[in-house]
Design a protein around this motif. Structure first.
Motif, PDB file in Angstrom:
ATOM      1  N   LEU A   1      59.928-100.527 -23.734  1.00 11.96           N
ATOM      2  CA  LEU A   1      60.181 -99.114 -23.406  1.00 11.96           C
ATOM      3  C   LEU A   1      60.733 -98.352 -24.601  1.00 11.96           C
ATOM      4  O   LEU A   1      60.272 -97.249 -24.924  1.00 11.96           O
ATOM      5  CB  LEU A   1      61.178 -99.021 -22.251  1.00 11.96           C
ATOM      6  N   ILE A   2      61.724 -98.935 -25.266  1.00 17.09           N
ATOM      7  CA  ILE A   2      62.354 -98.249 -26.396  1.00 17.09           C
ATOM      8  C   ILE A   2      61.342 -98.067 -27.531  1.00 17.09           C
ATOM      9  O   ILE A   2      61.240 -96.999 -28.132  1.00 17.09           O
ATOM     10  CB  ILE A   2      63.599 -99.031 -26.885  1.00 17.09           C
ATOM     11  N   ALA A   3      60.546 -99.118 -27.797  1.00 18.08           N
ATOM     12  CA  ALA A   3      59.541 -99.023 -28.856  1.00 18.08           C
ATOM     13  C   ALA A   3      58.536 -97.922 -28.532  1.00 18.08           C
ATOM     14  O   ALA A   3      58.195 -97.100 -29.389  1.00 18.08           O
ATOM     15  CB  ALA A   3      58.824-100.367 -29.029  1.00 18.08           C
ATOM     16  N   TRP A   4      58.097 -97.890 -27.289  1.00 22.23           N
ATOM     17  CA  TRP A   4      57.117 -96.892 -26.885  1.00 22.23           C
ATOM     18  C   TRP A   4      57.714 -95.484 -26.990  1.00 22.23           C
ATOM     19  O   TRP A   4      57.099 -94.575 -27.548  1.00 22.23           O
ATOM     20  CB  TRP A   4      56.658 -97.178 -25.447  1.00 22.23           C
ATOM     21  N   ALA A   5      58.932 -95.320 -26.463  1.00 23.82           N
ATOM     22  CA  ALA A   5      59.571 -94.002 -26.480  1.00 23.82           C
ATOM     23  C   ALA A   5      59.765 -93.502 -27.901  1.00 23.82           C
ATOM     24  O   ALA A   5      59.509 -92.330 -28.207  1.00 23.82           O
ATOM     25  CB  ALA A   5      60.920 -94.067 -25.753  1.00 23.82           C
ATOM     26  N   MET A   6      60.170 -94.405 -28.779  1.00 25.53           N
ATOM     27  CA  MET A   6      60.421 -93.963 -30.153  1.00 25.53           C
ATOM     28  C   MET A   6      59.132 -93.671 -30.904  1.00 25.53           C
ATOM     29  O   MET A   6      59.043 -92.689 -31.640  1.00 25.53           O
ATOM     30  CB  MET A   6      61.224 -95.018 -30.904  1.00 25.53           C
TER      31      MET A   6
ATOM     32  N   MET B   1      73.173 -99.208 -42.982  1.00 25.55           N
ATOM     33  CA  MET B   1      72.066-100.065 -43.398  1.00 25.55           C
ATOM     34  C   MET B   1      70.764 -99.674 -42.698  1.00 25.55           C
ATOM     35  O   MET B   1      69.692 -99.656 -43.297  1.00 25.55           O
ATOM     36  CB  MET B   1      72.392-101.514 -43.043  1.00 25.55           C
ATOM     37  N   GLU B   2      70.893 -99.365 -41.420  1.00 24.91           N
ATOM     38  CA  GLU B   2      69.703 -99.013 -40.649  1.00 24.91           C
ATOM     39  C   GLU B   2      69.139 -97.673 -41.117  1.00 24.91           C
ATOM     40  O   GLU B   2      67.928 -97.495 -41.232  1.00 24.91           O
ATOM     41  CB  GLU B   2      70.052 -98.979 -39.152  1.00 24.91           C
ATOM     42  N   ILE B   3      70.035 -96.716 -41.390  1.00 28.56           N
ATOM     43  CA  ILE B   3      69.600 -95.396 -41.863  1.00 28.56           C
ATOM     44  C   ILE B   3      68.836 -95.522 -43.181  1.00 28.56           C
ATOM     45  O   ILE B   3      67.823 -94.857 -43.397  1.00 28.56           O
ATOM     46  CB  ILE B   3      70.819 -94.448 -42.018  1.00 28.56           C
ATOM     47  N   LYS B   4      69.326 -96.409 -44.037  1.00 29.15           N
ATOM     48  CA  LYS B   4      68.669 -96.613 -45.322  1.00 29.15           C
ATOM     49  C   LYS B   4      67.200 -97.001 -45.130  1.00 29.15           C
ATOM     50  O   LYS B   4      66.333 -96.614 -45.895  1.00 29.15           O
ATOM     51  CB  LYS B   4      69.408 -97.699 -46.105  1.00 29.15           C
ATOM     52  N   HIS B   5      66.929 -97.768 -44.091  1.00 32.18           N
ATOM     53  CA  HIS B   5      65.561 -98.235 -43.873  1.00 32.18           C
ATOM     54  C   HIS B   5      64.742 -97.322 -42.968  1.00 32.18           C
ATOM     55  O   HIS B   5      63.538 -97.206 -43.133  1.00 32.18           O
ATOM     56  CB  HIS B   5      65.560 -99.642 -43.275  1.00 32.18           C
ATOM     57  N   PHE B   6      65.381 -96.686 -41.998  1.00 26.33           N
ATOM     58  CA  PHE B   6      64.612 -95.944 -40.995  1.00 26.33           C
ATOM     59  C   PHE B   6      64.902 -94.449 -40.965  1.00 26.33           C
ATOM     60  O   PHE B   6      64.299 -93.726 -40.189  1.00 26.33           O
ATOM     61  CB  PHE B   6      64.872 -96.527 -39.602  1.00 26.33           C
TER      62      PHE B   6
ATOM     63  N   PHE C   1      69.461 -92.998 -35.136  1.00 27.66           N
ATOM     64  CA  PHE C   1      70.276 -92.500 -34.022  1.00 27.66           C
ATOM     65  C   PHE C   1      69.519 -92.615 -32.711  1.00 27.66           C
ATOM     66  O   PHE C   1      70.077 -92.934 -31.670  1.00 27.66           O
ATOM     67  CB  PHE C   1      70.744 -91.068 -34.274  1.00 27.66           C
ATOM     68  N   MET C   2      68.232 -92.364 -32.794  1.00 27.15           N
ATOM     69  CA  MET C   2      67.421 -92.454 -31.592  1.00 27.15           C
ATOM     70  C   MET C   2      67.418 -93.881 -31.059  1.00 27.15           C
ATOM     71  O   MET C   2      67.659 -94.122 -29.884  1.00 27.15           O
ATOM     72  CB  MET C   2      65.992 -92.014 -31.937  1.00 27.15           C
ATOM     73  N   ARG C   3      67.174 -94.843 -31.940  1.00 29.70           N
ATOM     74  CA  ARG C   3      67.116 -96.236 -31.494  1.00 29.70           C
ATOM     75  C   ARG C   3      68.450 -96.678 -30.900  1.00 29.70           C
ATOM     76  O   ARG C   3      68.500 -97.288 -29.842  1.00 29.70           O
ATOM     77  CB  ARG C   3      66.741 -97.176 -32.642  1.00 29.70           C
ATOM     78  N   ASN C   4      69.544 -96.315 -31.577  1.00 32.55           N
ATOM     79  CA  ASN C   4      70.842 -96.761 -31.078  1.00 32.55           C
ATOM     80  C   ASN C   4      71.231 -96.077 -29.769  1.00 32.55           C
ATOM     81  O   ASN C   4      71.832 -96.712 -28.904  1.00 32.55           O
ATOM     82  CB  ASN C   4      71.922 -96.570 -32.144  1.00 32.55           C
ATOM     83  N   SER C   5      70.877 -94.802 -29.620  1.00 30.31           N
ATOM     84  CA  SER C   5      71.202 -94.140 -28.347  1.00 30.31           C
ATOM     85  C   SER C   5      70.376 -94.730 -27.213  1.00 30.31           C
ATOM     86  O   SER C   5      70.906 -95.020 -26.138  1.00 30.31           O
ATOM     87  CB  SER C   5      70.944 -92.635 -28.391  1.00 30.31           C
ATOM     88  N   PHE C   6      69.079 -94.903 -27.459  1.00 30.98           N
ATOM     89  CA  PHE C   6      68.240 -95.523 -26.429  1.00 30.98           C
ATOM     90  C   PHE C   6      68.799 -96.897 -26.063  1.00 30.98           C
ATOM     91  O   PHE C   6      68.903 -97.260 -24.888  1.00 30.98           O
ATOM     92  CB  PHE C   6      66.797 -95.700 -26.928  1.00 30.98           C
ATOM     93  N   ALA C   7      69.156 -97.666 -27.094  1.00 31.99           N
ATOM     94  CA  ALA C   7      69.631 -99.034 -26.864  1.00 31.99           C
ATOM     95  C   ALA C   7      70.939 -99.027 -26.076  1.00 31.99           C
ATOM     96  O   ALA C   7      71.156 -99.861 -25.200  1.00 31.99           O
ATOM     97  CB  ALA C   7      69.809 -99.768 -28.187  1.00 31.99           C
ATOM     98  N   PHE C   8      71.801 -98.035 -26.376  1.00 30.24           N
ATOM     99  CA  PHE C   8      73.074 -97.962 -25.654  1.00 30.24           C
ATOM    100  C   PHE C   8      72.839 -97.671 -24.176  1.00 30.24           C
ATOM    101  O   PHE C   8      73.374 -98.343 -23.298  1.00 30.24           O
ATOM    102  CB  PHE C   8      73.965 -96.884 -26.275  1.00 30.24           C
ATOM    103  N   VAL C   9      72.017 -96.669 -23.916  1.00 30.67           N
ATOM    104  CA  VAL C   9      71.709 -96.324 -22.518  1.00 30.67           C
ATOM    105  C   VAL C   9      71.046 -97.513 -21.828  1.00 30.67           C
ATOM    106  O   VAL C   9      71.391 -97.878 -20.706  1.00 30.67           O
ATOM    107  CB  VAL C   9      70.785 -95.085 -22.449  1.00 30.67           C
ATOM    108  N   PHE C  10      70.122 -98.141 -22.565  1.00 31.02           N
ATOM    109  CA  PHE C  10      69.426 -99.255 -21.946  1.00 31.02           C
ATOM    110  C   PHE C  10      70.363-100.421 -21.648  1.00 31.02           C
ATOM    111  O   PHE C  10      70.209-101.101 -20.631  1.00 31.02           O
ATOM    112  CB  PHE C  10      68.256 -99.745 -22.802  1.00 31.02           C
ATOM    113  N   SER C  11      71.357-100.648 -22.515  1.00 34.51           N
ATOM    114  CA  SER C  11      72.259-101.778 -22.269  1.00 34.51           C
ATOM    115  C   SER C  11      73.055-101.568 -20.981  1.00 34.51           C
ATOM    116  O   SER C  11      73.423-102.539 -20.309  1.00 34.51           O
ATOM    117  CB  SER C  11      73.186-102.013 -23.457  1.00 34.51           C
ATOM    118  N   LEU C  12      73.288-100.298 -20.613  1.00 33.78           N
ATOM    119  CA  LEU C  12      73.954-100.025 -19.335  1.00 33.78           C
ATOM    120  C   LEU C  12      73.034-100.394 -18.167  1.00 33.78           C
ATOM    121  O   LEU C  12      73.457-101.008 -17.184  1.00 33.78           O
ATOM    122  CB  LEU C  12      74.345 -98.547 -19.242  1.00 33.78           C
TER     123      LEU C  12
END
Lengths: 183, 160
Positions: free
Chosen positions: A158-163, B126-131, B137-148
């Protein structure tokens, strides 16, 4: 496994020395907690030392045997589901903390892996590593570990697709250009 | 039981590897040893901290902050701690197991474990340097919400 920055031994163990001193002061100053904290420490150390050796042997074996180069070839654009499954496996069989994944992702980008597959790879690296899963099962129980694995696989996709959809083509191109410019 | 499985997997892996290539096997073992030595300092610090905190915090206190009844706040607090800290899984799991045995709820612990693995506040640079900033920020926010969400699911399954 990603090698840690070699610092002088004394510096690396500074935290241990501080924590150890604090612990000594703690059990000397507060004898009421002495027994409980010591037995807790012995119990934790026993559990960890029993489980850790096979995990590290597995991680070492994976590191040596998984043919990265060959897998990367199949992860390009238009590789469809096969490429994504490979990206997932590549991440799951990796070793080391998440920040170890970023340089590898840069290499994958240079070799032409699609952005969606890169994100699958990062997601898998972060949460579905196989030796870790075995460890999680023994520490937190099968139900806990397996249900987390199941929901995490959904989440990674989901995250990969959304991003991949939210970031425009231009932005993705610039991320790839940035990867090109890295040594 | 799972521990036996682990040893079995490692043993079989080593056996196959040994027959196929002795040198590669040696290299794998060397890497394993080096990696273990690499985490040893962190391992010892966490060991000491867990011993101190679990002797001071009794079951009642832990369950007040991280127990099933700590509800949404407990889940949020656990995932925030997970997002900010940077602990390898093999150190975090035993600590999480100890908390679980001492009154923490499965949902709260799952929130901690999930965000610990998927979100990396400390490694943002480190992540910003690569992405780049936006993707990071998008990946980490999505990941945070998803972890909930993952935590709620795991808590539900464990409670079945």
């Amino acid at each position: 496994m990603k090698e840690q920055q070699k610092k002088p031994e004394a510096k690396r163990y500074l935290g241990v020395i501080i924590a150890g001193t604090a612990f000594l002061i703690f059990i000397l100053a507060l004898p009421a907690y002495r027994e409980k904290s010591l037995s807790m420490m012995v119990y934790q150390a026993k559990t960890m030392l029993l489980v850790i050796p096979p995990i590290f042997v597995l991680l070492g074996l994976l590191d040596v045997w998984v043919p990265r180069e060959k897998m990367i070839k199949f992860m390009g654009k238009g590789s469809r589901i096969k490429g994504s499954v490979l990206a997932f496996l590549l991440g799951s069989f990796a070793a080391g903390p998440l920040y170890g994944a970023f340089p590898v992702a840069a290499v994958l980008m240079k070799k032409g892996a699609s952005f969606f597959n890169i994100l699958i790879f990062i997601g898998a690296w972060s949460t579905t590593k196989i030796p870790m899963l075995l460890f999680e099962m023994s520490a937190l129980g099968n139900r806990f570990a397996l249900s987390r694995l199941a929901i995490d696989i959904v989440g990674i996709v989901l995250i990969a697709w959304a991003m991949a959809s939210a970031l425009g083509k231009e932005e993705i191109d610039s991320i790839y250009k940035n990867a090109e410019s890295m040594e | 039981m799972e521990t036996i499985l682990l040893y079995l997997a490692a043993g079989i892996g080593l056996g196959i590897s040994f027959f196929k290539d002795i040198n590669k096997t040696k290299m794998a073992l060397k890497k394993a040893l080096k990696a273990f030595e690499g985490i040893l300092p962190q391992f010892l610090v966490v060991l000491i901290l867990v011993a101190i905190s679990l002797s001071v915090l009794d079951t009642a206190t832990i369950s007040r902050f991280l127990g099933t009844k700590s509800g949404v706040l407990g889940v949020l607090a656990a995932s925030l701690v997970g997002a900010i800290t940077l602990i390898p899984g093999f150190i975090a799991f035993p600590a999480a197991a100890a908390l679980l045995q001492n009154g923490a709820g499965a949902t709260q612990i799952a929130a901690f474990v999930s965000s610990l693995m998927m979100v990396g506040v400390v490694t943002l640079p480190m992540e910003i340097k690569h992405f780049g900033k936006r993707a990071t920020f998008m990946r980490n926010s999505f990941a945070f919400v998803f972890s909930l969400i993952a935590a709620l699911f795991v808590g539900w399954v464990v409670g079945l």
